[in-house]
Design an enzyme around this catalytic site. Sequence first.
Site, PDB file in Angstrom:
ATOM      1  N   LYS A 197      46.924  40.524  43.418  1.00  0.00           N
ATOM      2  CA  LYS A 197      47.660  40.564  42.145  1.00  0.00           C
ATOM      3  C   LYS A 197      48.165  41.958  41.776  1.00  0.00           C
ATOM      4  CE  LYS A 197      45.754  36.479  39.867  1.00  0.00           C
ATOM      5  NZ  LYS A 197      45.144  35.969  38.630  1.00  0.00           N
TER       6      LYS A 197
ATOM      7  N   ASP B 289      49.094  34.219  33.256  1.00  0.00           N
ATOM      8  CA  ASP B 289      47.720  33.871  32.867  1.00  0.00           C
ATOM      9  C   ASP B 289      47.527  33.923  31.343  1.00  0.00           C
ATOM     10  OD1 ASP B 289      46.605  33.229  35.299  1.00  0.00           O
ATOM     11  OD2 ASP B 289      45.882  35.252  35.716  1.00  0.00           O
TER      12      ASP B 289
HETATM   13  N1  LIG Z   1      41.241  29.086  34.193  1.00  0.00           N
HETATM   14  C1  LIG Z   1      42.051  29.872  34.868  1.00  0.00           C
HETATM   15  O1  LIG Z   1      43.262  29.617  35.004  1.00  0.00           O
HETATM   16  C2  LIG Z   1      41.520  31.149  35.444  1.00  0.00           C
HETATM   17  C3  LIG Z   1      42.402  32.198  35.787  1.00  0.00           C
HETATM   18  C4  LIG Z   1      41.876  33.370  36.310  1.00  0.00           C
HETATM   19  C5  LIG Z   1      40.487  33.494  36.499  1.00  0.00           C
HETATM   20  N2  LIG Z   1      39.674  32.453  36.189  1.00  0.00           N
HETATM   21  C6  LIG Z   1      38.216  32.590  36.353  1.00  0.00           C
HETATM   22  O2  LIG Z   1      37.791  33.712  35.589  1.00  0.00           O
HETATM   23  C7  LIG Z   1      36.704  34.375  36.211  1.00  0.00           C
HETATM   24  C8  LIG Z   1      36.991  35.858  36.345  1.00  0.00           C
HETATM   25  O3  LIG Z   1      38.156  36.046  37.128  1.00  0.00           O
HETATM   26  P1  LIG Z   1      38.801  37.513  37.275  1.00  0.00           P
HETATM   27  O4  LIG Z   1      39.985  37.356  38.163  1.00  0.00           O
HETATM   28  O5  LIG Z   1      38.975  38.165  35.935  1.00  0.00           O
HETATM   29  O6  LIG Z   1      37.638  38.280  38.082  1.00  0.00           O
HETATM   30  P2  LIG Z   1      37.338  39.859  38.187  1.00  0.00           P
HETATM   31  O7  LIG Z   1      38.575  40.640  37.975  1.00  0.00           O
HETATM   32  O8  LIG Z   1      36.584  40.025  39.450  1.00  0.00           O
HETATM   33  O9  LIG Z   1      36.354  40.156  36.936  1.00  0.00           O
HETATM   34  C9  LIG Z   1      35.048  39.643  36.921  1.00  0.00           C
HETATM   35  C10 LIG Z   1      34.399  39.884  35.551  1.00  0.00           C
HETATM   36  O10 LIG Z   1      33.139  39.203  35.552  1.00  0.00           O
HETATM   37  C11 LIG Z   1      32.101  40.129  35.219  1.00  0.00           C
HETATM   38  N3  LIG Z   1      30.871  39.743  35.895  1.00  0.00           N
HETATM   39  C12 LIG Z   1      30.717  39.370  37.195  1.00  0.00           C
HETATM   40  N4  LIG Z   1      29.429  39.056  37.438  1.00  0.00           N
HETATM   41  C13 LIG Z   1      28.753  39.245  36.264  1.00  0.00           C
HETATM   42  C14 LIG Z   1      27.393  39.092  35.881  1.00  0.00           C
HETATM   43  N5  LIG Z   1      26.450  38.688  36.741  1.00  0.00           N
HETATM   44  N6  LIG Z   1      27.062  39.369  34.595  1.00  0.00           N
HETATM   45  C15 LIG Z   1      27.989  39.773  33.701  1.00  0.00           C
HETATM   46  N7  LIG Z   1      29.307  39.927  34.011  1.00  0.00           N
HETATM   47  C16 LIG Z   1      29.666  39.673  35.288  1.00  0.00           C
HETATM   48  C17 LIG Z   1      32.627  41.468  35.674  1.00  0.00           C
HETATM   49  O11 LIG Z   1      31.931  42.511  35.002  1.00  0.00           O
HETATM   50  P3  LIG Z   1      31.816  44.000  35.624  1.00  0.00           P
HETATM   51  O12 LIG Z   1      33.039  44.733  35.155  1.00  0.00           O
HETATM   52  O13 LIG Z   1      30.560  44.508  35.048  1.00  0.00           O
HETATM   53  O14 LIG Z   1      31.762  43.869  37.129  1.00  0.00           O
HETATM   54  C18 LIG Z   1      34.099  41.357  35.250  1.00  0.00           C
HETATM   55  O15 LIG Z   1      34.233  41.580  33.858  1.00  0.00           O
HETATM   56  C19 LIG Z   1      36.490  33.634  37.530  1.00  0.00           C
HETATM   57  O16 LIG Z   1      35.462  32.692  37.333  1.00  0.00           O
HETATM   58  C20 LIG Z   1      37.806  32.919  37.771  1.00  0.00           C
HETATM   59  O17 LIG Z   1      37.660  31.737  38.534  1.00  0.00           O
HETATM   60  C21 LIG Z   1      40.141  31.292  35.653  1.00  0.00           C
END
Ligand SMILES: NC(=O)c1ccc[n+]([C@@H]2O[C@H](COP(=O)([O-])OP(=O)(O)OC[C@H]3O[C@@H](n4cnc5c(N)ncnc54)[C@H](OP(=O)(O)O)[C@@H]3O)[C@@H](O)[C@H]2O)c1
Length: 279
Positions: free
Chosen positions: A72, A108
Amino acid sequence: MTILSGKARVAGIIGWPVSHSRSPRLHGFWLDRHAIDGTYIPLAIPPDAFPDTVRGLMNAGFAGANVTIPHKRAAFAICDHVEETARRAGAVNTLVFHEGRITGSNTDGGGFLANLRAYGVNPAAGPALVLGAGGAARAIAAALQEAGAPVTIANRTRAHAEQLAGDLPGLRIIDWQARSDALPDHALLVHTTSLGMSGHPALELDLSRAHASLAVADIVYAPLETPLLAAAHARGLRAVEGLGMLLHQAVPGFRAWFGVEPVVDDALRHFVAADLLPA
Ligand SMILES: NC(=O)c1ccc[n+]([C@@H]2O[C@H](COP(=O)([O-])OP(=O)(O)OC[C@H]3O[C@@H](n4cnc5c(N)ncnc54)[C@H](OP(=O)(O)O)[C@@H]3O)[C@@H](O)[C@H]2O)c1
């Protein structure tokens, strides 16, 4: 059976890996519904091949593509024109090819807001507490600010929240540990971390602190009802599922590539959700 003509419109999703993506199923539903001479395919492309592949797809006549993890940010760099949605989110998830030019946008945030509204939740009704500071949180926080909501961020790694606040002026940051205490000050809770996904631990949050009017949105959609949404339902709070965001974020790309405004409805939701049920 799908039979394409020589004039078929072609789009796809570029990721690494990409096999988990539900986007081919989602766009395939709309292509079938509208009997469009076109197709949408998964494209597993490693990071070092991403820029050449995108130009190759454009030269091969693709209409555009979605971009998912880990491309991305790289997609941002290859665009000739980047829309404001992508600039604010710092990432591109939708590419449109037109006359040899690449335009990038980020759908998004808009998809998140459209899903909220579909559940009858006004994003500007009051302050929003966003848990997480990753890519999705960035797009959602930007969209909520744009809609007029004051936004607070709580993230496990505070430095990541501070980076986000550096890019989105006006964002308030609180400690991750203070998330339950902060609930009474907010009208909307948005969970954007990977906690609660199938195979991951659940988010720990004490919803008993929340006002009865709190709306709880989880963007995790596998499972459809996350532990957070189940807890919100149990307390009688409005609960907004993450699948709708995925469906709504796909609308602008489909419209641009295939020339039809698709509708997010129950038939689409059931069709995509059927693929999320445990085997
Ligand atoms: N519904 C939809 O259309 C849609 C779209 C996009 C994403 N999503 C979902 O959203 C989620 C995040 O996606 P993303 O692309 O934003 O991922 P990302 O950029 O990798 O960000 C992950 C986030 O989760 C936090 N995190 C991970 N493990 C954790 C834990 N054990 N305890 C507390 N915080 C934790 C991270 O915190 P740190 O900064 O501390 O690492 C960070 O804030 C995923 O589940 C994805 O499938 C859904």
